[in-house]
Write a protein that holds these residues in place. Structure first.
Motif, short mmCIF file in Angstrom:
data_model
loop_
_atom_site.label_atom_id
_atom_site.label_comp_id
_atom_site.label_asym_id
_atom_site.label_seq_id
_atom_site.Cartn_x
_atom_site.Cartn_y
_atom_site.Cartn_z
N ALA A 54 0.84 -1.20 0.00
CA ALA A 54 0.00 0.00 0.00
C ALA A 54 0.87 1.25 0.00
O ALA A 54 0.59 2.22 -0.71
N GLU A 55 1.93 1.24 0.79
CA GLU A 55 2.84 2.39 0.85
C GLU A 55 3.53 2.59 -0.50
O GLU A 55 3.70 3.72 -0.96
N ARG A 56 3.93 1.49 -1.13
CA ARG A 56 4.54 1.59 -2.47
C ARG A 56 3.56 2.21 -3.46
O ARG A 56 3.95 3.05 -4.28
N GLN A 57 2.30 1.76 -3.39
CA GLN A 57 1.30 2.31 -4.31
C GLN A 57 1.06 3.79 -4.04
O GLN A 57 0.94 4.58 -4.98
N ARG A 58 1.00 4.17 -2.74
CA ARG A 58 0.83 5.60 -2.41
C ARG A 58 2.02 6.41 -2.94
O ARG A 58 1.85 7.48 -3.52
N HIS A 59 3.22 5.88 -2.74
CA HIS A 59 4.42 6.57 -3.20
C HIS A 59 4.40 6.68 -4.73
O HIS A 59 4.70 7.75 -5.28
N GLN A 60 4.04 5.59 -5.40
CA GLN A 60 3.99 5.59 -6.86
C GLN A 60 2.98 6.63 -7.35
O GLN A 60 3.26 7.38 -8.28
N LYS A 61 1.82 6.68 -6.68
CA LYS A 61 0.79 7.65 -7.07
C LYS A 61 1.30 9.08 -6.87
O LYS A 61 1.11 9.94 -7.73
N LYS A 62 1.97 9.32 -5.73
CA LYS A 62 2.52 10.66 -5.48
C LYS A 62 3.55 11.02 -6.54
O LYS A 62 3.60 12.15 -7.02
N MET A 63 4.40 10.05 -6.89
CA MET A 63 5.42 10.31 -7.91
C MET A 63 4.76 10.62 -9.26
O MET A 63 5.19 11.53 -9.97
N GLU A 64 3.72 9.86 -9.61
CA GLU A 64 3.02 10.11 -10.87
C GLU A 64 2.35 11.47 -10.85
O GLU A 64 2.41 12.21 -11.84
N GLU A 65 1.73 11.82 -9.71
CA GLU A 65 1.09 13.14 -9.61
C GLU A 65 2.13 14.25 -9.71
O GLU A 65 1.90 15.26 -10.37
N ALA A 66 3.27 14.05 -9.05
CA ALA A 66 4.34 15.06 -9.11
C ALA A 66 4.84 15.20 -10.55
O ALA A 66 5.11 16.31 -11.02
N GLN A 67 4.97 14.06 -11.25
CA GLN A 67 5.44 14.10 -12.64
C GLN A 67 4.42 14.82 -13.51
O GLN A 67 4.79 15.64 -14.36
N LEU A 68 3.13 14.52 -13.30
CA LEU A 68 2.09 15.20 -14.07
C LEU A 68 2.12 16.71 -13.82
O LEU A 68 2.00 17.51 -14.75
N GLN A 69 2.29 17.08 -12.55
CA GLN A 69 2.34 18.50 -12.22
C GLN A 69 3.57 19.16 -12.86
O GLN A 69 3.47 20.26 -13.41
N ALA A 70 4.70 18.46 -12.79
CA ALA A 70 5.92 19.00 -13.40
C ALA A 70 5.74 19.14 -14.91
O ALA A 70 6.16 20.15 -15.50
N ASP A 71 5.12 18.14 -15.52
CA ASP A 71 4.87 18.21 -16.97
C ASP A 71 3.95 19.38 -17.30
O ASP A 71 4.17 20.11 -18.27
N GLU A 72 2.90 19.55 -16.48
CA GLU A 72 1.95 20.66 -16.71
C GLU A 72 2.66 22.00 -16.55
O GLU A 72 2.46 22.92 -17.36
N GLU A 73 3.49 22.11 -15.51
CA GLU A 73 4.23 23.36 -15.30
C GLU A 73 5.19 23.62 -16.46
O GLU A 73 5.30 24.75 -16.93
N ALA A 74 5.86 22.58 -16.93
CA ALA A 74 6.79 22.74 -18.05
C ALA A 74 6.03 23.15 -19.32
O ALA A 74 6.48 24.03 -20.07
N ARG A 75 4.85 22.54 -19.54
CA ARG A 75 4.04 22.91 -20.70
C ARG A 75 3.59 24.37 -20.59
O ARG A 75 3.68 25.13 -21.56
N ALA A 76 3.14 24.76 -19.39
CA ALA A 76 2.70 26.15 -19.19
C ALA A 76 3.87 27.12 -19.40
O ALA A 76 3.70 28.18 -20.03
N GLN A 77 5.04 26.75 -18.91
CA GLN A 77 6.21 27.61 -19.10
C GLN A 77 6.59 27.69 -20.58
O GLN A 77 6.94 28.78 -21.08
N ALA A 78 6.51 26.56 -21.29
CA ALA A 78 6.82 26.57 -22.73
C ALA A 78 5.82 27.45 -23.48
O ALA A 78 6.22 28.23 -24.37
N GLU A 79 4.54 27.36 -23.11
CA GLU A 79 3.54 28.22 -23.75
C GLU A 79 3.82 29.70 -23.46
O GLU A 79 3.71 30.55 -24.34
N GLU A 80 4.19 29.99 -22.23
CA GLU A 80 4.49 31.38 -21.85
C GLU A 80 5.71 31.88 -22.62
O GLU A 80 5.74 33.03 -23.10
N ILE A 81 6.71 31.03 -22.76
CA ILE A 81 7.92 31.41 -23.52
C ILE A 81 7.54 31.68 -24.97
O ILE A 81 7.99 32.67 -25.57
#
Length: 109
Positions: A54-81
């Motif tokens: 369960a802890e591995r799954q929670r960690h994996q989910k957090k990592m995926e969410e963090a990656q999605l957020q980072a991807d979204e931020e990078a996309r937003a920054q690329a659009e702003e650039i």
């Protein structure tokens, strides 16, 4: 005397039989206790394994969410650039036009 010897041997035999019976009972109790302990230990291990999963799954989910957020931020920054680059290009063209008009005005008598 033979009877006494037989009685003594009979008494010793019954004493040994009782000891054997007592030993077997204690051995069975011990085996039952050990089986119980093994079952409890296995159950604890299974619970711990489930918690780890369960802890591995929670960690994996957090990592995926963090990656999605980072991807979204990078996309937003690329659009702003891109937006800023387009704005800069527009300003540069306007500046070139203004310079051209100033130069043309300066050349007129």
């Amino acid at each position: 005397q033979k009877d006494r010897e037989n009685q003594r041997l009979q008494h010793a035999l019954s004493k040994l039989t009782a000891q054997k019976s007592n030993y077997e009972r204690m051995q069975a109790e011990r085996e039952g206790y050990l089986k119980h302990e093994i079952r409890e230990h296995r159950a604890r291990l299974a619970r711990m394994d489930a918690e780890i999963q369960a802890e591995r799954q929670r960690h994996q989910k957090k990592m995926e969410e963090a990656q999605l957020q980072a991807d979204e931020e990078a996309r937003a920054q690329a659009e702003e650039i891109q937006r800023l680059a387009a704005e800069c290009e527009k300003i540069r063209k306007e500046a070139d036009k203004a310079i051209f008009e100033l130069e043309a005005t300066a050349k007129c008598p």
